[in-house]
Design a protein around this motif. Structure first.
Motif, PDB file in Angstrom:
ATOM      1  N   ILE A  69       0.920  -0.973   0.236  1.00 33.63           N
ATOM      2  CA  ILE A  69      -0.226   0.293  -0.150  1.00 33.63           C
ATOM      3  C   ILE A  69       1.079   1.486  -0.029  1.00 33.63           C
ATOM      4  O   ILE A  69       0.447   2.558  -0.643  1.00 33.63           O
ATOM      5  N   THR A  70       1.968   1.089   1.034  1.00 35.07           N
ATOM      6  CA  THR A  70       2.653   2.279   0.800  1.00 35.07           C
ATOM      7  C   THR A  70       3.648   2.908  -0.493  1.00 35.07           C
ATOM      8  O   THR A  70       3.411   3.954  -0.741  1.00 35.07           O
TER       9      THR A  70
ATOM     10  N   ALA B 166       1.991   1.998  -3.348  1.00 36.68           N
ATOM     11  CA  ALA B 166       1.294   2.246  -4.462  1.00 36.68           C
ATOM     12  C   ALA B 166       0.666   3.756  -3.935  1.00 36.68           C
ATOM     13  O   ALA B 166       1.233   4.941  -5.158  1.00 36.68           O
ATOM     14  N   THR B 167       0.947   3.821  -2.912  1.00 38.69           N
ATOM     15  CA  THR B 167       0.558   5.354  -2.376  1.00 38.69           C
ATOM     16  C   THR B 167       1.576   6.433  -3.487  1.00 38.69           C
ATOM     17  O   THR B 167       1.640   7.397  -3.606  1.00 38.69           O
ATOM     18  N   ALA B 168       3.168   5.696  -3.046  1.00 37.08           N
ATOM     19  CA  ALA B 168       4.688   6.441  -3.418  1.00 37.08           C
ATOM     20  C   ALA B 168       4.703   6.614  -4.985  1.00 37.08           C
ATOM     21  O   ALA B 168       4.417   8.121  -5.297  1.00 37.08           O
TER      22      ALA B 168
ATOM     23  N   ARG C 188       1.111   7.114  -6.649  1.00 39.79           N
ATOM     24  CA  ARG C 188       0.684   7.194  -6.931  1.00 39.79           C
ATOM     25  C   ARG C 188       1.023   8.751  -6.592  1.00 39.79           C
ATOM     26  O   ARG C 188       0.209   9.974  -7.863  1.00 39.79           O
ATOM     27  N   GLU C 189       1.418   9.130  -5.483  1.00 37.94           N
ATOM     28  CA  GLU C 189       1.930  10.374  -5.373  1.00 37.94           C
ATOM     29  C   GLU C 189       2.776  11.347  -6.553  1.00 37.94           C
ATOM     30  O   GLU C 189       2.627  12.904  -6.867  1.00 37.94           O
TER      31      GLU C 189
ATOM     32  N   THR D 286      -1.845   3.531 -10.145  1.00 34.95           N
ATOM     33  CA  THR D 286      -0.994   2.358 -10.386  1.00 34.95           C
ATOM     34  C   THR D 286      -2.515   1.612  -9.587  1.00 34.95           C
ATOM     35  O   THR D 286      -3.045   2.383  -8.592  1.00 34.95           O
TER      36      THR D 286
END
Length: 452
Positions: free
Chosen positions: A364-365, A367-369, A371-372, A377
């Motif tokens: 999750i971390t 994917a979040t990175a 996307r940011e 993603t």
């Protein structure tokens, strides 16, 4: 419980995910190009008061319109984007700044017989420039330059914008004493590409009531051909016999000259005296655009100049010039001709993160990175075997798989697999972003359409 067989109504298009992505890219190119020329986006209701929509209609329009009652309201689905634009400009006249330049991409509805390439629900893509009382001839040259820019950005090269002026035609028919029949004559001549000169001549004589001598004059006139300079030189021979003709001749010459200044190559536009556009509200320059290698498709973009857009709704002269692309039909026929690029990315994501540990937090971390950093993603959230996860990624055409196993978690890195090359590397988040961006940039350089 019994089940109902799912079906889509005839004349309505539903696309699978990959072609839907192609359609979205198609519309994105149109929006980007129209915005480049300073047009503002506009949306209007799909449902309008039927009396508003039919103010300029009647006849065939009334037969084709989807009309229904809701309580005491007489409602209808819009059948084009021009009439709603007229209502919008009249309604908001005091709040708009003129010239008002708008683009609109939206669905319209026509209850005509569905057939191959003809739909009852379809997207139109329109641009219009509306003036407050006056509109310079420059605008009539800018519109075809936007057609040129739009089609070249989509990937087309072999197309031709055919240009004429209704004042030339009306002036010419006045010379022949056919002013009262000019609209009927133009609608008949507009069928030339479909039925040929002999049948057009027969219709002019037998149905419109044009004399044999005048019919021969009309056919000689619309047969004028050659380079733009040659056609303009031939038209010069008619100058001085009718004031309206002379005005149209000057306007057409100015449009041709300005098109060169706008950077439109001469091979992509041609003066064509057969172009009239069937609608009576066109009053000046008119356009039709054809794909040279696919004449069977017909006009893929058409429009022209009109003098009073909103006369049914407001007591002010609001001249305009615009074009319309029948987007759904064009997309359909290009697909049928195999002209939609197979190299275009149609995946719903750029990267698929595959959790390889029981704890999903590291994935999750990651994917979040991504996307940011602007990378589209997905996270694979099903408890399935590795092979099934990779198969999912491959079937959707997602370019990159990002593996998050125990080793990657321990190193605070990502394993990135490029499906196009088969190469897999273990890198930092920053390096993964750079790697994915570089590949997406390379693959995004293509166009929506590929000519064959």
């Amino acid at each position: 419980m019994s089940t109902m067989k799912p079906r889509t109504l005839s004349g309505f298009m539903e696309l699978l995910p990959a072609p839907q992505q192609q359609m979205e890219r198609f519309m994105s190119v149109l929006r980007e190009t129209y915005s480049l020329y300073g047009f503002t986006p506009l949306d209007t209701p799909i449902i309008e008061d039927a009396q508003i929509l039919l103010a300029k209609g009647g006849g065939e329009t009334e037969k084709q319109i989807y009309r229904f009652q809701k309580g005491d309201s007489d409602l209808a689905l819009r059948f084009d984007l021009t009439v709603p634009l007229a209502k919008y400009v009249a309604l908001h006249y005091g709040e708009l700044t003129f010239p008002f330049r708008r683009y609109q991409i939206g669905k319209v509805y026509r209850g005509e017989r569905a057939q191959r390439g003809r739909f009852r629900e379809f997207y139109q893509a329109d641009i219009d420039i509306i003036g407050d009382g006056k509109l310079d001839i420059m605008n009539e040259a800018e519109i075809p330059s936007i057609i040129y820019k739009t089609f070249t950005r989509l990937g087309l090269r072999r197309f031709q914008i055919r240009v004429n002026n209704r004042k030339i035609l009306n002036g010419f028919y006045a010379m022949l004493g056919l002013t009262e029949q000019s609209a009927e004559v133009m609608r008949t001549v507009d069928k030339l590409d479909k039925i040929g000169p002999e049948k057009v001549a027969a219709l002019l004589r037998e149905e419109v009531g044009v004399s044999p001598e005048a019919t021969d004059e009309i056919l000689r006139f619309i047969a004028i051909d050659g380079t733009n300079d040659q056609v303009m030189a031939a038209l010069q021979g008619y100058v001085g016999r009718n004031e309206l003709f002379d005005q149209g001749y000057e306007e057409l010459g100015t449009v041709v000259r300005y098109l060169g200044a706008f950077g439109v190559p001469e091979e992509n536009f041609r003066v064509d005296l057969t172009i009239a556009r069937g609608l009576d509200y066109y009053t000046g320059t008119v356009y039709e655009t054809a794909l040279l290698d696919h004449p069977e498709i017909g006009s893929v973009c058409s429009g022209g100049r009109y003098d009073n857009l909103a006369g049914y709704y407001i007591d002010k002269p609001l001249p305009g010039v615009g074009i319309s692309i029948g987007l759904t039909r064009l997309f359909y026929v290009l697909g049928e001709q195999g002209m939609l690029s197979e190299d275009m990315l149609t995946a719903p994501a750029d990267a698929l993160v595959l959790p390889m540990t029981e704890d999903m937090a590291p994935a999750i971390t990651a994917a979040t990175a991504l996307r940011e950093a602007g990378i589209r993603t997905q996270i694979y959230g099903e408890k399935k075997k590795f092979k099934a996860k990779m198969s999912y990624c491959s079937k959707l055409g997602i370019p990159f798989a990002v593996l998050m196993g125990e080793d990657e978690v321990a190193q605070n890195k990502l394993s990135v697999k490029n499906f196009a090359t088969g190469e897999q590397v273990t890198v930092s988040v920053e390096e993964a972003v750079a790697l994915i961006r570089a590949e997406l940039t390379r693959r995004g350089e293509g166009t929506v359409i590929c000519e064959k």
